[in-house]
Design an enzyme around this catalytic site. Sequence first.
Site, PDB file in Angstrom:
ATOM      1  N   ARG A   1     -37.578   7.147   2.218  1.00 17.69           N
ATOM      2  CA  ARG A   1     -37.981   5.904   2.880  1.00 17.69           C
ATOM      3  C   ARG A   1     -37.370   5.827   4.278  1.00 17.69           C
ATOM      4  NH1 ARG A   1     -36.677   0.302  -0.161  1.00 17.69           N
ATOM      5  NH2 ARG A   1     -34.631   0.471   0.796  1.00 17.69           N
TER       6      ARG A   1
ATOM      7  N   ARG B   1     -35.460   2.496   8.742  1.00 20.33           N
ATOM      8  CA  ARG B   1     -34.323   1.654   8.356  1.00 20.33           C
ATOM      9  C   ARG B   1     -33.039   2.466   8.418  1.00 20.33           C
ATOM     10  NH1 ARG B   1     -35.114  -1.933   2.990  1.00 20.33           N
ATOM     11  NH2 ARG B   1     -32.852  -1.696   3.045  1.00 20.33           N
TER      12      ARG B   1
ATOM     13  N   ARG C   1     -24.214   1.431  -0.877  1.00 19.04           N
ATOM     14  CA  ARG C   1     -25.057   0.362  -1.437  1.00 19.04           C
ATOM     15  C   ARG C   1     -25.148   0.468  -2.951  1.00 19.04           C
ATOM     16  NH1 ARG C   1     -29.472   1.713   2.107  1.00 19.04           N
ATOM     17  NH2 ARG C   1     -30.988   0.516   0.951  1.00 19.04           N
TER      18      ARG C   1
ATOM     19  N   LYS D   1     -38.704  -2.635  -5.940  1.00 24.12           N
ATOM     20  CA  LYS D   1     -38.906  -4.085  -6.020  1.00 24.12           C
ATOM     21  C   LYS D   1     -39.914  -4.565  -4.968  1.00 24.12           C
ATOM     22  CE  LYS D   1     -34.495  -5.096  -5.340  1.00 24.12           C
ATOM     23  NZ  LYS D   1     -33.831  -3.787  -5.196  1.00 24.12           N
TER      24      LYS D   1
ATOM     25  N   ARG E   1     -27.966 -11.425  -5.864  1.00 22.73           N
ATOM     26  CA  ARG E   1     -27.256 -10.146  -5.881  1.00 22.73           C
ATOM     27  C   ARG E   1     -25.800 -10.313  -6.286  1.00 22.73           C
ATOM     28  NH1 ARG E   1     -30.729  -7.199  -2.019  1.00 22.73           N
ATOM     29  NH2 ARG E   1     -30.004  -5.084  -1.717  1.00 22.73           N
TER      30      ARG E   1
END
Length: 191
Positions: free
Chosen positions: A128, A134, A146, A14, A89
């Site tokens: 990532r 992160r 998640r 996204k 969400r």
Amino acid sequence: MLNIVLFGPPGAGKGTQSEKLIEKYNLTHISTGDLFRKHLSEGTELGKKAQKFMDDGFLVPDEIVIGMVDEKIKSDEDSKGFIFDGFPRTVNQAEALDSLLATKNTPILGMVALEVPFEELKKRLLERGKISGRTDDQSVEKIDNRIQVYLDETLPVSDFYRKQSKYNSIDGVGSIDEIFSKICTTIDTFN
Ligand code: ADP
């Protein structure tokens, strides 16, 4: 105004696609994940409230998220359209977004949902995590959590837009440009 919800599980792409879309269509990007990370790095009260939820991969409570989005929408009076990334969400957030936009007389025109198999998502998120630093991308448990939160709380949001005939599914596996071009073809049907 060209208001779009870009939807999909964590790691669906996204953020990557939003960057290209805001440039092509001259839109305002509202990424709640990015906004929270900015609050965290600036050490604001809102950032402190959000941190514990984000660290463990849980959703930040709706009232905090909705207030932050409301403020962001109001701060951009001259926008040509908003692209919502990582928001809504929950169904509650989707309802709140409709109400916020109703006060501006400018609805969501469509949702673009990026579909990516879960095994591929996990691979992408771990990759990532190595690059971005992160922490929520660096542990398999946090990633699994998640994805579970996505299935339980976020997936119903796609039905919310389906009922409004605004749901559009896009295959999120392929090259960035291929996917971008499919998204643009869909967006060009919005009016
Ligand atoms: P990803 O899509 O990779 O999960 P995001 O950057 O969109 O990452 O979000 C990171 C974290 O920020 C989420 O795990 C959650 O804790 C919080 N967050 C972001 N957007 C929302 C939202 N709309 N509602 C609740 N929590 C959110």
